[in-house]
Design a protein around this motif. Structure first.
Motif, PDB file in Angstrom:
ATOM      1  N   THR A   1      34.842  43.311  45.357  1.00 32.98           N
ATOM      2  CA  THR A   1      34.316  42.423  44.319  1.00 32.98           C
ATOM      3  C   THR A   1      33.677  43.225  43.189  1.00 32.98           C
ATOM      4  O   THR A   1      33.869  42.927  42.008  1.00 32.98           O
TER       5      THR A   1
ATOM      6  N   GLN B   1      44.748  45.986  47.690  1.00 34.71           N
ATOM      7  CA  GLN B   1      43.669  45.762  46.732  1.00 34.71           C
ATOM      8  C   GLN B   1      43.958  46.464  45.407  1.00 34.71           C
ATOM      9  O   GLN B   1      43.700  45.917  44.333  1.00 34.71           O
TER      10      GLN B   1
ATOM     11  N   HIS C   1      37.388  32.625  44.040  1.00 32.78           N
ATOM     12  CA  HIS C   1      37.541  33.576  45.147  1.00 32.78           C
ATOM     13  C   HIS C   1      36.194  34.122  45.590  1.00 32.78           C
ATOM     14  O   HIS C   1      35.887  34.159  46.786  1.00 32.78           O
ATOM     15  N   GLN C   2      35.368  34.565  44.625  1.00 36.99           N
ATOM     16  CA  GLN C   2      34.079  35.137  44.991  1.00 36.99           C
ATOM     17  C   GLN C   2      33.135  34.074  45.547  1.00 36.99           C
ATOM     18  O   GLN C   2      32.401  34.324  46.514  1.00 36.99           O
TER      19      GLN C   2
END
Length: 333
Positions: free
Chosen positions: A13, A205, A304-305
């Motif tokens: 993140t 990622q 998403h976060q």
């Protein structure tokens, strides 16, 4: 507690936020943008190739007899979410504008996550085999269903999506074929994939970060931050919070009234409320172009976060309840 903190504050993140800042301040353009576009196409193909190679046939068919649970999770992912997105159009379109509303609709039609849905289900004490089956099947079905749903939901939004046939051709060529190739080669490379899961996770990622940088760069050059103000970004964050809260409540309620046990209800909550960034970012790159790409990605990145943070807290709450650590034992909602 350490596992909880890792879920809540993950390095990915922080790197993602850094990539967003870099794309905003130093966007790729001209010849550099062309190079990044070619790298992105290769990265997307590699990403889905590795997804296919990692997904065992046993995981795909495991728990298939628990059809009521899987049907409910798929219904929440591919029916409930899109219907909510459509129902909220009179509210969201004036608040967010057309481009960001298209992004919210795109978010609503994405498949669920695999890794985090299973991780949260396991942490909360849910039905892990069922979570593996549902999450895996959702990821596969999404490759086919998402472009069709995008075309169907956005057909009234002129120029916001390609035709269903074009969508299927693009998805098949860029996403589905690498996925199938990876899965067919699993008997040959499956052992290698299992031994290097951590390294391959970094490749996943890295591919997502490359796509995000390339997509946001193109949108920044097209004037993304001139069209999306700070106030509108704050409103979008509130919309994502409200959308997640609504779906979490509905999945909990549906699991309860349909008579599922505690473990299955946990699986339904975490499986039916999550959306996949690993699948969504490459799909956005395929389905959207130019100035539409950045706004299509913003709701997904924010949602998403938020889903990671909220579901980490919920998973810990359910785990404590399951272990009887709360002085007032209550059933999972």
């Amino acid at each position: 507690m350490l596992r909880y903190l890792r879920l809540l504050f993950d390095n990915f993140t922080l790197v993602l936020l850094a990539v967003v800042a870099t794309a905003s301040l130093l966007p790729a353009h001209g010849q550099g943008a062309e190079v990044f576009n070619r790298l992105t196409a290769v990265a997307i193909a590699l990403l889905f190739f590795m997804h296919g190679a990692k997904l065992s046939r046993q995981a795909i068919v495991a728990g298939a007899t628990h059809w009521r649970l899987h049907l409910l999770v798929f219904g929440c992912t591919f029916v409930l979410f899109p219907l909510i997105g459509l129902a909220l159009k009179p509210l969201l379109l004036p608040l967010l504008g057309e481009a960001l509303y298209v992004g919210v609709l795109f978010l609503c039609v994405l498949p669920g996550t695999v890794q985090s849905a299973i991780a949260f289900t396991s942490l909360a004490g849910g039905n892990v085999p069922a979570a593996v089956c549902s999450a895996s099947a959702s990821s596969i079905l999404g490759i086919v269903l998402t472009p069709l749903l995008v075309a169907a939901l956005l057909q009234m939004q002129a120029g916001s999506a390609v035709s269903p046939l074009d969508s299927m051709v693009l998805i098949s060529a860029q996403l589905l074929l690498p996925f199938v190739a990876g899965h067919l080669l699993r008997p040959l490379i499956g052992g290698l994939v299992e031994r290097h899961r951590v390294w391959l996770g970094r490749v996943d990622q890295g591919s997502i970060l490359l796509v995000v940088y390339t997509a946001l760069s193109a949108s920044v050059v097209e004037g993304l931050w001139q069209s999306v103000s700070g106030a509108r970004l704050a409103l979008l964050t509130l919309v994502c919070c409200g959308l997640l809260a609504l779906v979490l409540s509905l999945t909990a309620w549906l699991g309860r009234i349909l008579g599922f046990n505690r473990e299955d209800r946990i699986t339904i909550i975490f499986g039916g409320s999550k959306k996949s960034m690993a699948t969504g970012v490459p799909m956005a790159k395929v389905l959207f172009a130019g100035a539409l790409l950045g706004p299509a990605l913003l709701p997904l990145m924010i949602f998403h976060q938020i889903q990671l943070m909220v579901c980490a807290v919920l998973a810990q709450h359910y785990a404590r309840k399951g272990k009887g650590l709360s002085p007032k034992q209550t059933p999972v909602p």
